[in-house]
Design a protein around this motif. Sequence first.
Motif, PDB file in Angstrom:
ATOM      1  N   THR A 118       0.841  -1.198   0.000  1.00 57.52           N
ATOM      2  CA  THR A 118       0.000   0.000   0.000  1.00 57.52           C
ATOM      3  C   THR A 118       0.877   1.249   0.000  1.00 57.52           C
ATOM      4  O   THR A 118       1.728   1.394   0.888  1.00 57.52           O
ATOM      5  CB  THR A 118      -0.895   0.016   1.266  1.00 57.52           C
ATOM      6  N   PRO A 119       0.686   2.139  -0.953  1.00 58.77           N
ATOM      7  CA  PRO A 119       1.504   3.356  -0.953  1.00 58.77           C
ATOM      8  C   PRO A 119       1.186   4.233   0.255  1.00 58.77           C
ATOM      9  O   PRO A 119       0.030   4.341   0.663  1.00 58.77           O
ATOM     10  CB  PRO A 119       1.106   4.055  -2.252  1.00 58.77           C
ATOM     11  N   CYS A 120       2.223   4.832   0.834  1.00 58.70           N
ATOM     12  CA  CYS A 120       2.039   5.725   1.982  1.00 58.70           C
ATOM     13  C   CYS A 120       2.651   7.084   1.677  1.00 58.70           C
ATOM     14  O   CYS A 120       3.609   7.187   0.907  1.00 58.70           O
ATOM     15  CB  CYS A 120       2.732   5.160   3.223  1.00 58.70           C
ATOM     16  N   SER A 121       2.115   8.112   2.322  1.00 57.03           N
ATOM     17  CA  SER A 121       2.704   9.449   2.198  1.00 57.03           C
ATOM     18  C   SER A 121       3.889   9.535   3.150  1.00 57.03           C
ATOM     19  O   SER A 121       3.964   8.792   4.140  1.00 57.03           O
ATOM     20  CB  SER A 121       1.665  10.507   2.546  1.00 57.03           C
ATOM     21  N   LEU A 145      -8.670  -7.064  -7.323  1.00 56.47           N
ATOM     22  CA  LEU A 145      -7.393  -6.916  -6.598  1.00 56.47           C
ATOM     23  C   LEU A 145      -7.433  -7.445  -5.163  1.00 56.47           C
ATOM     24  O   LEU A 145      -6.570  -7.108  -4.354  1.00 56.47           O
ATOM     25  CB  LEU A 145      -6.922  -5.446  -6.594  1.00 56.47           C
ATOM     26  N   ASN A 146      -8.431  -8.238  -4.822  1.00 60.11           N
ATOM     27  CA  ASN A 146      -8.499  -8.804  -3.469  1.00 60.11           C
ATOM     28  C   ASN A 146      -8.311 -10.331  -3.548  1.00 60.11           C
ATOM     29  O   ASN A 146      -8.113 -10.885  -4.634  1.00 60.11           O
ATOM     30  CB  ASN A 146      -9.864  -8.482  -2.834  1.00 60.11           C
ATOM     31  N   ASN A 147      -8.377 -10.986  -2.384  1.00 59.98           N
ATOM     32  CA  ASN A 147      -8.418 -12.454  -2.384  1.00 59.98           C
ATOM     33  C   ASN A 147      -9.413 -12.959  -1.352  1.00 59.98           C
ATOM     34  O   ASN A 147      -9.272 -14.060  -0.828  1.00 59.98           O
ATOM     35  CB  ASN A 147      -7.022 -13.060  -2.188  1.00 59.98           C
ATOM     36  N   THR A 167      -8.040  -6.908   0.469  1.00 59.53           N
ATOM     37  CA  THR A 167      -9.471  -6.597   0.531  1.00 59.53           C
ATOM     38  C   THR A 167      -9.835  -5.501  -0.471  1.00 59.53           C
ATOM     39  O   THR A 167      -8.968  -4.738  -0.889  1.00 59.53           O
ATOM     40  CB  THR A 167      -9.833  -6.099   1.937  1.00 59.53           C
ATOM     41  N   VAL A 168     -11.100  -5.432  -0.808  1.00 52.55           N
ATOM     42  CA  VAL A 168     -11.527  -4.315  -1.676  1.00 52.55           C
ATOM     43  C   VAL A 168     -11.851  -3.082  -0.847  1.00 52.55           C
ATOM     44  O   VAL A 168     -11.698  -1.954  -1.314  1.00 52.55           O
ATOM     45  CB  VAL A 168     -12.761  -4.677  -2.548  1.00 52.55           C
ATOM     46  N   SER A 169     -12.302  -3.301   0.395  1.00 52.12           N
ATOM     47  CA  SER A 169     -12.738  -2.174   1.220  1.00 52.12           C
ATOM     48  C   SER A 169     -11.563  -1.579   1.996  1.00 52.12           C
ATOM     49  O   SER A 169     -10.478  -2.155   2.040  1.00 52.12           O
ATOM     50  CB  SER A 169     -13.833  -2.620   2.185  1.00 52.12           C
ATOM     51  N   GLY A 170     -11.820  -0.424   2.621  1.00 55.42           N
ATOM     52  CA  GLY A 170     -10.747   0.284   3.300  1.00 55.42           C
ATOM     53  C   GLY A 170     -11.085   0.661   4.732  1.00 55.42           C
ATOM     54  O   GLY A 170     -12.196   0.398   5.218  1.00 55.42           O
ATOM     55  N   GLY A 193      -4.202  -5.862   3.099  1.00 52.55           N
ATOM     56  CA  GLY A 193      -3.955  -5.007   1.942  1.00 52.55           C
ATOM     57  C   GLY A 193      -5.247  -4.314   1.536  1.00 52.55           C
ATOM     58  O   GLY A 193      -5.934  -4.727   0.597  1.00 52.55           O
ATOM     59  N   CYS A 194      -5.559  -3.234   2.268  1.00 49.25           N
ATOM     60  CA  CYS A 194      -6.833  -2.540   2.048  1.00 49.25           C
ATOM     61  C   CYS A 194      -6.894  -1.945   0.639  1.00 49.25           C
ATOM     62  O   CYS A 194      -5.879  -1.539   0.091  1.00 49.25           O
ATOM     63  CB  CYS A 194      -6.994  -1.408   3.043  1.00 49.25           C
ATOM     64  N   THR A 195      -8.080  -1.863   0.103  1.00 49.81           N
ATOM     65  CA  THR A 195      -8.372  -1.290  -1.223  1.00 49.81           C
ATOM     66  C   THR A 195      -7.486  -1.927  -2.304  1.00 49.81           C
ATOM     67  O   THR A 195      -7.161  -1.285  -3.294  1.00 49.81           O
ATOM     68  CB  THR A 195      -8.218   0.252  -1.257  1.00 49.81           C
ATOM     69  N   GLY A 196      -7.096  -3.174  -2.072  1.00 53.78           N
ATOM     70  CA  GLY A 196      -6.216  -3.836  -3.037  1.00 53.78           C
ATOM     71  C   GLY A 196      -4.887  -3.123  -3.189  1.00 53.78           C
ATOM     72  O   GLY A 196      -4.185  -3.278  -4.180  1.00 53.78           O
TER      73      GLY A 196
END
Lengths: 457, 216
Positions: free
Chosen positions: A130-133, A302-304, A334-337, A365-368
């Motif tokens: 997951t990309p982070c700032s 993008l989920n499993n 997951t697809v959700s966040g 892995g939220c939001t794929g």
Amino acid sequence: MPAHWLSEIMRRSHDGPFMREHDFDMAVAKTARQLTKKYGIRFNPQTPVPWDDDLTDRVYQAGLELFLEVGVYNMDTSRVIRFSRDEVEEILRHEPGQVVLGEGKDAVVMKARKVEDTERPIVHSGPTGTPCSETMHPRILISCAQEPLIDCLGAGSVAMYHGQEIKPGTPLEIMGSRRDAIAARMAVTAAGRPGMHINDVAVSLTCAGKMAACNPQFGLRPSDGLLVSQMTELKTNFDQLSRVAFLLDYGIRIVDLMTPLIGGIGGGAEGTAIVSIATHLLGATCYCADYHMMSHTHLKWLNNTDRMGLWIMAEVGQALSRNTRIVTLNDIYTVSGPGTEELLYEAAAGAITGTVSGMNIQGCGCTGGSLTDHYTGLEARFAAEVSRAVVGMSRQQANELVLKILPLYEHTFEAPRRGLPFQEVYDPLTVQPKPTWIEPYQRAKEKLASLGIHFVT
Amino acid sequence: MLEKYREPLSNAIAEGEAEQAVELTRQALSEGVDPLDIIQGILVPALTQVGERFQAFEIFLPELMMAGDAAAAATTILEEAIAAKGAQRQHLGTIVLGTVAGDIHDIGKNIVSTLLRSHGFNVVDLGRDVPAIRFIEEAEKHHAAIIAMSALMTTTRPAQRDTINLLKELGKRDAFKVIVGGGCVNAEWAQAIGADGYAENAAEAVVLCKRLLQAN
């Protein structure tokens, strides 16, 4: 595994049979399809957590046969690295069946778990995919490392360095990799767990970037781990193999990352399960992996955590557990966040499936992995709590539970509830979840308790 | 005469039976069926249907790839026949496609390539790890209308902007439409870097390309 074996992999990378990449892809696809028929493997959406041991063993045999038949593709030489059955079996015989992760009082032993094991799985968390700032990354890491039920931390990925975009193969990749390794070391130290295992620094896409993360004092130590990736499906290249050479020498844990695509080259659930077995064998034979990270990914969502994804997770986990001593973990996507109940139900389904199927756990892995800063420690805590609650549960019981949980989130696949970024659901100063995230967390716990999950208090 | 071949050739494409598709195509040509009619009347609709079924997850990537291979095998023969008649196949337009520099992930890009071809575009697939200048040089060489760039990783997507910036620097930005896609790419990113369009998946990429070419 001795380094001279890596020399042999190199020799085969140059001397193996030439093949065009498209032809290799088609060979994998066709062989997986043939083996699905030969071994009578059938996916049943009503058993996302299957308990048919005979079917599971056939999945393993099919995966082994696929690996022996098609081999591994070296993308740099367009040649196929092949292994004999004896070689594969010899390597598997030497699998230790466990690995020590971390050091000192924070060290844990991650094992090749048994199906329906009564011992809890090791739980990893951290925004690996997951990309982070730059601003939120250190706080997100602390939010994971401070969770008592989390055993290991992924250092995640930050796309910027001091406001500049990081590009692979440039000095910024090296600097970003070192910075993220330091951030992870600081996070585990801030959490009072300085010896906690750090399982990767994901910003680096090259061998040089991975090497830059290693620093016994401030960065990754031999008790930590770094990923060596596979390209879908059953492909490697010299950059990945160079990582192996370095990591063997540094003594750090080698983590085999695979991302078999559900609906991809392997086809449907059956073929993807077969491919996923073969990818574990690639990690064991080519990467000398200490443990494996199974991040199978739905091609569309993008989920499993859909029925196919869970079934693949269960079949592969059980097949490896029953037939090998390979240590693996299921990487829940997951697809959700964050901030949504649906994320927690997806996490629960993944955690239940993995726990009873002989796997260790990583999440989530939220939001794929598609949205920046959409990652917190709370969903990982939830996955760990659910996992603990179902340790020792039978697969039939787990299947019944998962069938009750699936309708709580399946409807979101086409229109996902992406939730909110870290700073909206956590107080970045105190690194504690806000009511907006605690409330759905509590509701989800109550819901799952009403479905029969007895949380350990 | 075209009707005689519509069902068997469509089925051969859908089932990925390349040899059968080639055989049927040869038969059709020997009976005087116009090669352009075969492409537009049979191949394009058959592949479009395969693409729709793939998008709906009724079939998976191997079926899509095999159908694409079968159609490509038939198309090769048909294009030879068209050339022999002194004619030229009409494409919807030429698209130069690739995964950007530093990124070696190409499954998504390959799917887009297959679907674009199936809809009648001439696709020049540059593969993966494609530097900015190569996108531009190849687009010029093939008189492309669209440059399409894929990126999976957050750290590789800036390369999409590099290509757009290089086009501007070379004074060629208006010569091509530029579209972007990939796992880490979204509409906001596309807008921020000045792309002409973004597609979330392969089916949307086809719609986007058609729309951009109609607007031209």
